[in-house]
Design a protein around this motif. Structure first.
Motif, short mmCIF file in Angstrom:
data_model
loop_
_atom_site.label_atom_id
_atom_site.label_comp_id
_atom_site.label_asym_id
_atom_site.label_seq_id
_atom_site.Cartn_x
_atom_site.Cartn_y
_atom_site.Cartn_z
N ASN A 237 39.73 74.65 2.18
CA ASN A 237 39.81 74.10 3.53
C ASN A 237 38.67 73.11 3.79
OD1 ASN A 237 42.15 75.39 4.52
ND2 ASN A 237 41.01 77.30 4.85
N ALA B 79 39.55 69.97 2.05
CA ALA B 79 40.62 69.28 2.76
C ALA B 79 40.08 68.48 3.93
CB ALA B 79 41.66 70.30 3.24
N GLU B 80 39.04 69.01 4.62
CA GLU B 80 38.45 68.29 5.74
C GLU B 80 37.74 67.02 5.28
OE1 GLU B 80 35.95 71.07 7.63
OE2 GLU B 80 37.59 72.41 8.29
N VAL C 69 38.61 65.20 2.66
CA VAL C 69 39.53 64.23 2.04
C VAL C 69 39.83 63.08 2.97
CG1 VAL C 69 41.95 63.97 1.30
CG2 VAL C 69 40.55 65.81 0.37
N ASN C 70 39.86 63.34 4.28
CA ASN C 70 40.22 62.28 5.23
C ASN C 70 39.30 61.07 5.11
OD1 ASN C 70 42.35 63.75 6.40
ND2 ASN C 70 40.89 64.91 7.67
N ILE D 241 39.83 64.49 -3.51
CA ILE D 241 41.24 64.79 -3.76
C ILE D 241 41.42 65.48 -5.11
CG2 ILE D 241 43.50 63.74 -4.21
CD1 ILE D 241 42.87 61.69 -2.06
N LEU E 186 47.71 73.49 4.09
CA LEU E 186 47.07 72.33 3.45
C LEU E 186 48.02 71.15 3.30
CD1 LEU E 186 44.92 74.05 0.65
CD2 LEU E 186 44.13 73.01 2.78
N VAL F 169 47.16 67.75 4.78
CA VAL F 169 46.26 66.77 4.15
C VAL F 169 47.07 65.51 3.81
CG1 VAL F 169 44.78 66.30 2.17
CG2 VAL F 169 44.82 68.59 3.21
N SER G 78 47.62 63.36 1.69
CA SER G 78 47.50 62.92 0.30
C SER G 78 48.75 63.37 -0.45
CB SER G 78 46.25 63.52 -0.35
OG SER G 78 46.30 63.34 -1.75
#
Length: 931
Positions: A109, A112-113, A115-116, A122, A161, A164, A166
């Motif tokens: 998690n 994932a935060e 990745v933005n 990634i 997830l 996300v 991606s």
């Protein structure tokens, strides 16, 4: 990124549908910067540093990693964070321990935060997700249960997830889910650990609601085909579980998937995977719920477009199988009156498809369409016939509105459904080289005739205009003919038809039954004008002879349907009854003589017997020729034998037949003559049935069978419980309706015909019951007046004169009850007096026994005295001679010879033996006295 790859077999589905193969997603490995760096570092590390590195990896502090990732996203920390993540991946490359799973998900998690804003995360995020696809590791057997809540929540987080943004991450999540269904063991186990059970992840995914989350995620990948296909692949695996299917239905999975069916997809996987998931939803959840979700106009349009595309352009076997699967779903929609099948034009398309190969009429809807004789097109043809069967169902049964039902009939009529189905009502011919095989043609033929039985009553005008009766009678004549034909009997409709024509006969008779049961004069007249009565009798004889060889449910059904057809055709027509008479009665007699044990066989003998009795009622009664012949064949005796079996479900029809037969004056003699077991008479049997019926109705009586309630002597317990409900004049009251609901009225009518006097074989109890039966009508009239009085007093206040009249009527009814009760008491007293007299006679006989013994003993003593005492013997002899002399006539015969009857020298007093002395008549008397 992943790309389209070679085909793979789909997840297995129900065996009822043909297997299919489709292109599937296959990931192609692509080089990555992060992974390449890891490989280079590994290659530059010497063997002497391996042990040190392993020690460092084993000592990875998960709390430290989480804290490091929670720090600010500065450029200086990014490299350290990536290196730490690389160590975590290396540490758990053989599987995640259950105890560390919650921390791993927390790390996921956090990544994932990031990745933005930082795409460099990634790759490690995907690697960590990939670890979740490996078998989890447990130390103890109890760990699976202990960590179940934490694991289910962790797997649920995988679905979350999908937020996300991606493509690589989303695809990896789907791959991870798919890996749950692969049972590959890890290459190397952690020290002291063992892998969890094969289905553990699947169970935890169900517990965590992963399937529902993935359905919602479809909205995120709506415009990304590759990602959407991977999500569908994951859902396809998840939908093999009933629990997951219920979760998916909560997320409106059926409607969401149907809307995606007509999306652009060159590979064809979109339609394949979506239809597979829909099938799994239908099989694992409520079919009605799935159909309701698919019943929107948008879903029906999407389904229609995909079906047409596969129909017109699908050239592969896989395309044809998929087309058939979609048609089955469309058929389920057609069964739902709420589905806009007619509004969308889908219904018309399916009807046209079902008939265009038989009627050969050009239609723009199927322009350019050519069906082959492949197995898939054969299945398509059967499914289209099935759609017509669904459309022709009773509108009340499927709650179809009148308007839609009229539209449906119009579609069936305008698109030549009737001639298309009648095309198959003809003797089977050997199919040509480019035609259906013999087995396929027979299956289509039987299916078409079965559907015709549903369609014919709806399109009766079309039925008559195409001479359907003629075609069916000719076809039935072929069925009982000697033409060589060997049915395959492979299909559902061909049951029992292997090596014969019974299946064809069975469904043809069903068609006739469906139209004749409408009692339409035009249809029945058309049948009878073509000799249907004689032909049906021939069919009945043919089936009866076949049953003697081997009795089965198919033959019993054929006989029952034929008897019903004869009943419907001959009822209320004297001429047709005459045609039936002699030959028909000869056929009916064996059915009435049926072995009672067969009624419980389960093959249908009960139905056959009822059909035979109904045929007797409709075809024999009312025609004196047939009635007299039935009586001569002792048919009344057979009916009474059947009634004596006391099968409750036969009472009404047998008693009704007997009552009708009593209009023939000869019947009464036959009923009176009949004797059952233990010399039982018909009157006794009828009275027993009356008592049994009243016992079941709860009619009150004392232990001797006498009336208890003088006001309503024969009212049932249910009847007495009914409240007073004012009824319109045209509605019968409960007392009147009750007459048809039991057999008492029929028993009364029969005994009226037999008479209530001088009935043989009745006991005192029977006479008590007979008194009630004799006044049945009086009691019924009293019940009706009682109801009338109650209704009047409920709504009005009668004037004095009316009230006096009602009181007088009520008293008259009660007086009838008292009179019958008095008569019953008199009968019982007379019986009691007769029993006392018989008892006294018996007692007198018992008393006479000792006296008789004394006389016998005295006689024996006298005999012994005579044999032992000569003087006593002489005395007895003198008394005997004196007695004989006293008994002789005192008149002397004039001029006649006197012959002595004494035997000289006899010294006994007992009767003489067989010694006779014949003396000749003196010559002087010849010509004298004798002359």
């Amino acid at each position: 990124m992943s790309s389209l790859g070679p085909a793979e077999p789909p997840v297995s589905r129900a065996p009822s549908r043909s297997p299919a193969r489709s292109p599937a997603l296959s990931p192609a490995p692509s080089p990555s910067r992060w992974g390449g760096e890891r490989l280079r570092n590994a290659s530059n590390t010497g063997a002497d540093l391996g042990a040190v590195q392993d020690t460092q990896l084993r000592s990875v502090d998960m709390n430290h990693v989480i804290k490091l990732l929670e720090d600010s996203d500065s450029k200086d920390l990014e490299k350290e964070q990536l290196n730490t993540l690389k160590k975590v991946v290396k540490r758990f490359e053989n599987g995640l321990p259950l105890k560390d799973l919650a921390q791993i998900i927390e790390i996921l998690n956090l990544c994932a935060e990031k990745v933005n804003e930082q795409e460099t995360f990634i790759e490690p995020l995907c690697e960590l997700i990939k670890l979740c696809g490996l078998p989890f590791q447990k130390k103890k057997l109890s760990d699976e249960a202990s960590y179940s809540v934490a694991v289910s929540k962790s797997i649920a987080q995988l679905g979350y997830l999908m937020r996300v943004p991606s493509s690589q991450v989303r695809i990896q999540i789907c791959k991870c889910v798919v890996s749950f269904y692969k049972t590959e063991l890890p290459r190397k186990l952690l020290s002291g650990y063992q892998p969890t059970s094969a289905n553990y992840k699947i169970q935890m995914a169900e517990l965590g609601g992963l399937a529902e989350t993935l359905v919602f995620s479809l909205a995120l990948v709506e415009n990304q085909l590759t990602e959407k296909l991977w999500v569908l692949k994951a859902l396809q695996h998840l939908s093999t579980s009933e629990v997951n299917c219920r979760l998916m239905m909560k997320a409106q999975a059926a409607s969401r998937l149907c809307l995606y069916l007509n999306g652009a997809d060159p590979s064809g996987q979109l339609v394949f995977r979506s239809s597979e998931i829909l099938w799994n939803l239908l099989e694992n959840t409520s079919k009605e719920e799935v159909v309701n979700q698919l019943s929107s106009l948008e879903c029906v349009h999407a389904l229609k477009e995909v079906f047409v595309d596969l129909l017109m352009h699908g050239s592969r076997q896989y395309d044809r199988q998929l087309r058939n699967d979609l048609l089955v779903i469309a058929t389920l929609l057609a069964e739902n009156p709420a589905a806009p099948m007619i509004e969308s034009g889908f219904t018309k398309l399916l009807v046209v498809l079902a008939t265009f190969t038989e009627v050969k009429i050009p239609n723009p809807l199927v322009k350019g369409l050519k069906l082959t004789y492949s197995y898939e097109d054969f299945e398509l043809k059967k499914l289209l016939f099935n759609v017509i069967g669904v459309l022709s169902k009773d509108p009340c049964a499927i709650q179809l509105s009148l308007f839609l039902f009229v539209l449906t009939l119009q579609l069936l009529s305008e698109n030549d459904v009737m001639p298309a189905l009648l095309y198959y009502v003809k003797p089977n011919q050997k199919p040509g080289f480019y035609d259906w095989s013999a087995a396929h043609y027979e299956e289509l033929q039987l299916h078409a005739i079965a559907i015709l039985a549903s369609v014919a009553p709806l399109l009766l005008d079309k039925y008559l205009s195409y001479q359907a009766n003629t075609l069916l009678l000719v076809f039935l004549e072929w069925c009982i003919g000697q033409d060589p034909f060997f049915g395959e009997g492979n299909s559902f409709h061909g049951t029992g038809g292997r090596g014969n024509k019974l299946a064809q006969m069975r469904y043809s008779l069903r068609v006739l039954r469906s139209v004749v049961s409408l009692y339409d004069d035009a249809v029945n007249l058309n049948l009878c004008d073509q000799g249907a009565v004689s032909q049906l009798l021939d069919i009945l004889k043919y089936a009866a002879n076949k049953s003697k060889e081997k009795e089965d449910a198919i033959l019993l059904e054929i006989q029952a349907d034929t008897l019903f057809l004869l009943s419907a055709l001959c009822e209320n027509d004297f001429h047709r009854k005459e045609l039936f008479s002699y030959e028909g009665v000869d056929i009916l007699i064996p059915f009435i003589q049926m072995d009672p044990k067969k009624l419980y066989s389960g093959l249908g003998h009960n139905h056959l017997l009822f059909s035979a009795l109904d045929c007797l009622w409709s075809c024999v009664i009312g025609c004196y020729i047939a009635e007299d012949y039935f009586l001569e064949e002792q048919g009344i005796f057979l009916l009474l034998d059947l009634l004596a079996l006391k099968q409750k479900n036969l009472y009404n029809i047998i008693l009704g037949i007997l009552v009708e037969f009593c209009d023939n004056s000869k019947t009464i003699l036959y009923i009176s003559t009949w004797r059952g077991e233990k010399d039982q008479t018909a009157a006794n049997l009828l009275i027993q049935l009356w008592r049994q019926e009243e016992l079941e109705l709860g009619v009150k009586s004392d232990r001797y069978g006498r009336i208890v309630d003088m006001k309503r002597p024969i009212a049932s317990s249910f009847q007495k419980q009914q409240e007073v409900i004012p009824m319109p004049t045209h509605c019968p009251s409960f007392a009147i309706m009750e007459i048809s609901e039991n057999i008492r009225a029929k028993i009364y009518a029969l005994l009226c015909k037999l008479g209530f006097e001088n009935l043989p074989g009745l006991s005192a109890q029977d006479f008590v019951t007979l008194a009630i039966i004799q006044h049945y009508i009086d009691f019924k009239v009293g019940e009706v007046w009682s109801e009338l009085c109650a209704e009047v007093k409920e709504e009005f206040r009668p004037v004095a004169s009316d009230e006096e009249a009602l009181r007088f009527i009520s008293e008259a009814s009660e007086n009838t009850g008292r009179m019958v009760a008095a008569l019953q008491t008199e009968v019982l007293e007379r019986q009691h007096h007769q029993e006392i007299q018989e008892e006294e006679k018996t007692y007198a006989k018992i008393q006479a026994i000792p006296k008789q013994r004394q006389v016998v003993n005295k006689s024996w003593k006298n005999f012994l005295t005579r044999t032992s005492n000569y003087e006593a013997l002489k005395k007895a002899k003198r008394l005997q001679e004196k007695s004989i002399e006293a008994s002789r006539s005192k008149l002397k015969t004039q001029n006649g010879a006197v012959h002595s009857t004494d035997i000289k020298g006899l010294g006994t007093t007992i009767g003489s033996g067989r010694l006779v002395t014949v003396e000749s008549t003196p010559p002087q008397l010849i010509g004298g006295t004798l002359a």
